[in-house]
Enzyme design. Structure first.
Site, PDB file in Angstrom:
ATOM      1  N   THR A 277      -3.584  10.223  66.635  1.00 52.74           N
ATOM      2  CA  THR A 277      -4.235  10.557  65.367  1.00 52.74           C
ATOM      3  C   THR A 277      -5.705  10.141  65.371  1.00 52.74           C
ATOM      4  O   THR A 277      -6.090   9.196  66.071  1.00 52.74           O
ATOM      5  CB  THR A 277      -3.504   9.832  64.213  1.00 52.74           C
ATOM      6  N   ASP A 278      -6.490  10.815  64.547  1.00 57.81           N
ATOM      7  CA  ASP A 278      -7.909  10.437  64.419  1.00 57.81           C
ATOM      8  C   ASP A 278      -8.060   9.072  63.759  1.00 57.81           C
ATOM      9  O   ASP A 278      -9.129   8.467  63.814  1.00 57.81           O
ATOM     10  CB  ASP A 278      -8.697  11.508  63.645  1.00 57.81           C
ATOM     11  N   GLU A 279      -6.977   8.578  63.126  1.00 59.52           N
ATOM     12  CA  GLU A 279      -7.085   7.285  62.436  1.00 59.52           C
ATOM     13  C   GLU A 279      -7.342   6.132  63.397  1.00 59.52           C
ATOM     14  O   GLU A 279      -7.730   5.047  62.970  1.00 59.52           O
ATOM     15  CB  GLU A 279      -5.829   7.001  61.605  1.00 59.52           C
TER      16      GLU A 279
ATOM     17  N   LYS B 217      -0.637   3.065  66.233  1.00 59.36           N
ATOM     18  CA  LYS B 217      -0.917   4.288  67.001  1.00 59.36           C
ATOM     19  C   LYS B 217      -1.952   3.997  68.090  1.00 59.36           C
ATOM     20  O   LYS B 217      -1.850   4.488  69.213  1.00 59.36           O
ATOM     21  CB  LYS B 217      -1.417   5.414  66.082  1.00 59.36           C
TER      22      LYS B 217
ATOM     23  N   TYR C 269      -0.510   1.043  60.370  1.00 61.64           N
ATOM     24  CA  TYR C 269      -0.146   2.332  60.990  1.00 61.64           C
ATOM     25  C   TYR C 269      -1.124   2.687  62.103  1.00 61.64           C
ATOM     26  O   TYR C 269      -0.737   2.940  63.248  1.00 61.64           O
ATOM     27  CB  TYR C 269      -0.117   3.452  59.932  1.00 61.64           C
TER      28      TYR C 269
HETATM   29  P1  NAD Z   1       6.835  12.573  60.031  1.00 62.17           P
HETATM   30  O1  NAD Z   1       6.913  11.224  59.421  1.00 62.17           O
HETATM   31  O2  NAD Z   1       6.917  13.777  59.158  1.00 62.17           O
HETATM   32  O3  NAD Z   1       7.985  12.737  61.132  1.00 62.17           O
HETATM   33  C1  NAD Z   1       8.308  11.727  62.025  1.00 62.17           C
HETATM   34  C2  NAD Z   1       9.646  12.080  62.685  1.00 62.17           C
HETATM   35  O4  NAD Z   1       9.936  11.071  63.673  1.00 62.17           O
HETATM   36  C3  NAD Z   1      10.836  12.096  61.720  1.00 62.17           C
HETATM   37  O5  NAD Z   1      11.645  13.214  61.969  1.00 62.17           O
HETATM   38  C4  NAD Z   1      11.580  10.806  62.039  1.00 62.17           C
HETATM   39  O6  NAD Z   1      12.977  10.888  61.806  1.00 62.17           O
HETATM   40  C5  NAD Z   1      11.277  10.653  63.517  1.00 62.17           C
HETATM   41  N1  NAD Z   1      11.373   9.258  63.965  1.00 62.17           N
HETATM   42  C6  NAD Z   1      10.837   8.163  63.359  1.00 62.17           C
HETATM   43  N2  NAD Z   1      11.177   7.056  64.053  1.00 62.17           N
HETATM   44  C7  NAD Z   1      11.898   7.473  65.122  1.00 62.17           C
HETATM   45  C8  NAD Z   1      12.503   6.801  66.213  1.00 62.17           C
HETATM   46  N3  NAD Z   1      12.434   5.462  66.333  1.00 62.17           N
HETATM   47  N4  NAD Z   1      13.152   7.521  67.153  1.00 62.17           N
HETATM   48  C9  NAD Z   1      13.229   8.880  67.033  1.00 62.17           C
HETATM   49  N5  NAD Z   1      12.693   9.564  66.008  1.00 62.17           N
HETATM   50  C10 NAD Z   1      12.031   8.865  65.077  1.00 62.17           C
HETATM   51  O7  NAD Z   1       5.500  12.568  60.886  1.00 62.17           O
HETATM   52  P2  NAD Z   1       4.432  13.751  61.131  1.00 62.17           P
HETATM   53  O8  NAD Z   1       3.477  13.786  60.016  1.00 62.17           O
HETATM   54  O9  NAD Z   1       5.154  14.977  61.546  1.00 62.17           O
HETATM   55  O10 NAD Z   1       3.663  13.146  62.393  1.00 62.17           O
HETATM   56  C11 NAD Z   1       4.115  13.405  63.717  1.00 62.17           C
HETATM   57  C12 NAD Z   1       3.193  12.710  64.704  1.00 62.17           C
HETATM   58  O11 NAD Z   1       1.868  13.202  64.540  1.00 62.17           O
HETATM   59  C13 NAD Z   1       3.097  11.194  64.499  1.00 62.17           C
HETATM   60  O12 NAD Z   1       3.054  10.583  65.754  1.00 62.17           O
HETATM   61  C14 NAD Z   1       1.792  11.000  63.748  1.00 62.17           C
HETATM   62  O13 NAD Z   1       1.231   9.732  64.050  1.00 62.17           O
HETATM   63  C15 NAD Z   1       0.966  12.133  64.318  1.00 62.17           C
HETATM   64  N6  NAD Z   1      -0.098  12.677  63.425  1.00 62.17           N
HETATM   65  C16 NAD Z   1       0.196  13.078  62.163  1.00 62.17           C
HETATM   66  C17 NAD Z   1      -0.803  13.654  61.371  1.00 62.17           C
HETATM   67  C18 NAD Z   1      -0.520  14.142  59.977  1.00 62.17           C
HETATM   68  O14 NAD Z   1      -1.455  14.564  59.285  1.00 62.17           O
HETATM   69  N7  NAD Z   1       0.723  14.154  59.498  1.00 62.17           N
HETATM   70  C19 NAD Z   1      -2.087  13.805  61.900  1.00 62.17           C
HETATM   71  C20 NAD Z   1      -2.347  13.383  63.207  1.00 62.17           C
HETATM   72  C21 NAD Z   1      -1.328  12.828  63.960  1.00 62.17           C
HETATM   73  O1  TDX Z   2      -0.673   9.652  46.227  1.00 65.72           O
HETATM   74  C1  TDX Z   2      -1.668   9.682  46.972  1.00 65.72           C
HETATM   75  N1  TDX Z   2      -2.921   9.654  46.414  1.00 65.72           N
HETATM   76  C2  TDX Z   2      -4.066   9.644  47.153  1.00 65.72           C
HETATM   77  O2  TDX Z   2      -5.171   9.611  46.611  1.00 65.72           O
HETATM   78  C3  TDX Z   2      -1.568   9.734  48.403  1.00 65.72           C
HETATM   79  C4  TDX Z   2      -0.212   9.764  49.062  1.00 65.72           C
HETATM   80  C5  TDX Z   2      -2.725   9.734  49.131  1.00 65.72           C
HETATM   81  N2  TDX Z   2      -3.946   9.679  48.548  1.00 65.72           N
HETATM   82  C6  TDX Z   2      -5.152   9.701  49.381  1.00 65.72           C
HETATM   83  C7  TDX Z   2      -5.192   8.685  50.491  1.00 65.72           C
HETATM   84  C8  TDX Z   2      -5.964   9.403  51.572  1.00 65.72           C
HETATM   85  O3  TDX Z   2      -7.355   9.207  51.363  1.00 65.72           O
HETATM   86  O4  TDX Z   2      -5.187  10.974  50.019  1.00 65.72           O
HETATM   87  C9  TDX Z   2      -5.649  10.870  51.362  1.00 65.72           C
HETATM   88  C10 TDX Z   2      -4.575  11.400  52.293  1.00 65.72           C
HETATM   89  O5  TDX Z   2      -3.492  10.489  52.244  1.00 65.72           O
HETATM   90  P1  TDX Z   2      -2.164  10.693  53.131  1.00 65.72           P
HETATM   91  O6  TDX Z   2      -1.598  12.029  52.841  1.00 65.72           O
HETATM   92  O7  TDX Z   2      -1.307   9.491  52.939  1.00 65.72           O
HETATM   93  O8  TDX Z   2      -2.777  10.765  54.600  1.00 65.72           O
HETATM   94  P2  TDX Z   2      -3.694   9.761  55.455  1.00 65.72           P
HETATM   95  O9  TDX Z   2      -3.580   8.378  54.972  1.00 65.72           O
HETATM   96  O10 TDX Z   2      -5.057  10.372  55.547  1.00 65.72           O
HETATM   97  O11 TDX Z   2      -2.945   9.851  56.891  1.00 65.72           O
HETATM   98  C11 TDX Z   2      -2.513  11.152  57.386  1.00 65.72           C
HETATM   99  O12 TDX Z   2      -3.421  11.640  58.350  1.00 65.72           O
HETATM  100  C12 TDX Z   2      -3.453  11.026  59.594  1.00 65.72           C
HETATM  101  C13 TDX Z   2      -1.106  11.076  57.973  1.00 65.72           C
HETATM  102  O13 TDX Z   2      -0.198  10.560  57.006  1.00 65.72           O
HETATM  103  C14 TDX Z   2      -1.086  10.241  59.237  1.00 65.72           C
HETATM  104  O14 TDX Z   2       0.215  10.242  59.810  1.00 65.72           O
HETATM  105  C15 TDX Z   2      -2.079  10.852  60.194  1.00 65.72           C
HETATM  106  O15 TDX Z   2      -2.174  10.081  61.362  1.00 65.72           O
END
Ligand code: NAD
Ligand code: TDX
Length: 336
Positions: free
Chosen positions: A125-127, A157, A153
């Site tokens: 992730t970019d985080e 990562k 988190y």
């Molecule tokens: P998510 O939380 O929606 O899904 C995570 C999945 O992993 C779930 O199905 C969960 O059951 C499974 N899981 C959790 N722990 C596990 C374990 N110990 N063993 C096997 N499975 C397990 O997450 P997401 O938003 O789809 O993110 C997927 C990946 O992408 C993550 O690695 C996250 O860090 C990365 N990522 C997410 C975003 C975003 O915006 N959501 C952006 C950049 C990177």
């Molecule tokens: O209720 C809310 N109100 C609010 O203002 C929530 C849930 C979030 N926020 C804000 C926090 C952040 O600035 O919105 C922005 C986005 O929040 P999230 O959806 O929780 O995402 P973020 O914290 O940016 O992280 C996401 O992007 C990077 C994903 O959850 C991560 O898994 C990924 O790595």
């Protein structure tokens, strides 16, 4: 070609499973998922009958179970999406983030080494780069930006990324890493900003905006992320990190207002609440490298992607209403 996709019952992993089965009808996709609160079997309903798909309920930290699966499947590629992914939960309870995101990654890499898997991809992730100031729109994260994390988190990562790079250097481990910006799209768990605002607005519930709502995120349609990972696992250079993002920066408050407008809901639903601890100010990806080396660029404009996403939530109410009620845990898919 057999690909093990971990975390495929989650948001991005689920979209990736659908994408790959559609694009490569001759590939076998095996999903390994622990079905934590974030995993939903129903996300995989459309592929459940596909003979090229197998679902395995298992934890990436379970070394024995992972090794057994690798021995059975002899994968050509492993793509690791499995993670604890919600920043707010990591602030409440960091432990499981370290176990899954760090130890889980180590177990998967060890299994790859044990069974000579030729390719491993870590979805990061970019985080991991921390945040950028709001008053410097000229600054972007490149692959050379130092790791500088803010939340448990992102620290977990980043730790996993460092371990992957250490395995590459020490053992010649054949891995790539992608660091993507915020994704949005179908099957996004309704605890994250966009799906939470859509589902709350539809129920006329308050829309909780953290702090002043001025924080900036760089949004990418999930299908574009899946395409980037597809390109990296086929053509990316081993040992390399690729940033993925589409130069689509938006303030949180503007996203929430846009969702209100699209759904015909009043902005009076917006409620400013206490800020997230350690809240990152701005994320912004420079995707030059993946563009130049692999020819990737985003295809979905935010104005289209957000409409598609809202429409999906309108047409798939059962998917998210079952999550809100807890009913999704009773899905009988893949239980026989
Ligand atoms: P998510 O939380 O929606 O899904 C995570 C999945 O992993 C779930 O199905 C969960 O059951 C499974 N899981 C959790 N722990 C596990 C374990 N110990 N063993 C096997 N499975 C397990 O997450 P997401 O938003 O789809 O993110 C997927 C990946 O992408 C993550 O690695 C996250 O860090 C990365 N990522 C997410 C975003 C975003 O915006 N959501 C952006 C950049 C990177
Ligand atoms: O209720 C809310 N109100 C609010 O203002 C929530 C849930 C979030 N926020 C804000 C926090 C952040 O600035 O919105 C922005 C986005 O929040 P999230 O959806 O929780 O995402 P973020 O914290 O940016 O992280 C996401 O992007 C990077 C994903 O959850 C991560 O898994 C990924 O790595």
């Amino acid at each position: 070609m057999t690909i093990i996709v971990t975390g495929g019952a989650g948001f991005i992993g689920g979209n990736f499973v659908h994408y790959m089965l559609k694009k490569y009808p001759d590939y076998r996709i095996v999903c390994l998922d622990a079905l934590t609160y974030a995993g939903n079997r129903e996300t995989l309903r459309d592929v459940a009958e596909n003979p090229d798909f197998r679902f395995v309920h298992g934890d990436i930290t379970d070394r024995e179970g992972v090794y057994r699966l690798f021995a059975e499947e002899k994968p050509d590629i492993v793509v690791n999406f499995a993670a604890e992914s919600h920043v707010d939960r990591s602030i409440e309870n960091p432990s499981v983030f370290l176990t899954t995101n760090v130890i889980g990654t180590q177990v998967l890499m060890d299994a790859c080494r044990e069974y000579n898997v030729p390719r491993y991809h870590q979805v990061s992730t970019d985080e991991v780069y921390g945040d950028l100031p709001l008053d410097r729109p000229d600054l972007f994260f490149t692959e050379d930006t130092p790791i500088h994390t803010s939340s448990p988190y992102s620290a977990s990562k980043a730790s996993a990324d460092l371990l992957v790079l250490a395995y590459c250097r020490t053992f010649g481990f054949p891995a790539t890493i992608s660091r993507c910006s915020n994704n949005y799209g179908p099957y996004h768990f309704p605890e994250k900003l966009i799906p939470l605002m859509i589902t709350n607005a539809l129920a006329d519930k308050p829309l909780p905006v953290y702090g002043n709502g001025e924080n900036i995120r760089d949004w990418l349609y999930v299908g574009d992320h899946c395409r980037a990972i597809d390109m990296i696992i086929h053509n990316g250079k081993i040992g390399e990190v690729y940033n993925v993002g589409g130069h689509n920066e938006m303030k949180n408050i503007d996203i929430v207002k846009l969702i209100c407008r699209e759904l015909g809901k009043p902005e009076t639903l917006i409620t400013y609440v206490e800020d997230r601890k350690g809240h990152d100010l701005r994320y912004a990806i420079d995707p030059t490298k993946i563009g130049k080396e692999l020819g990737w660029s985003p295809e979905t404009k935010f104005s289209d992607g957000i409409k598609t996403t809202i429409q999906w939530y309108l047409e798939n109410r059962k998917w998210w209403e079952d999550i809100l009620s807890g009913e999704y845990k009773k899905s009988s898919l893949f239980t026989k």
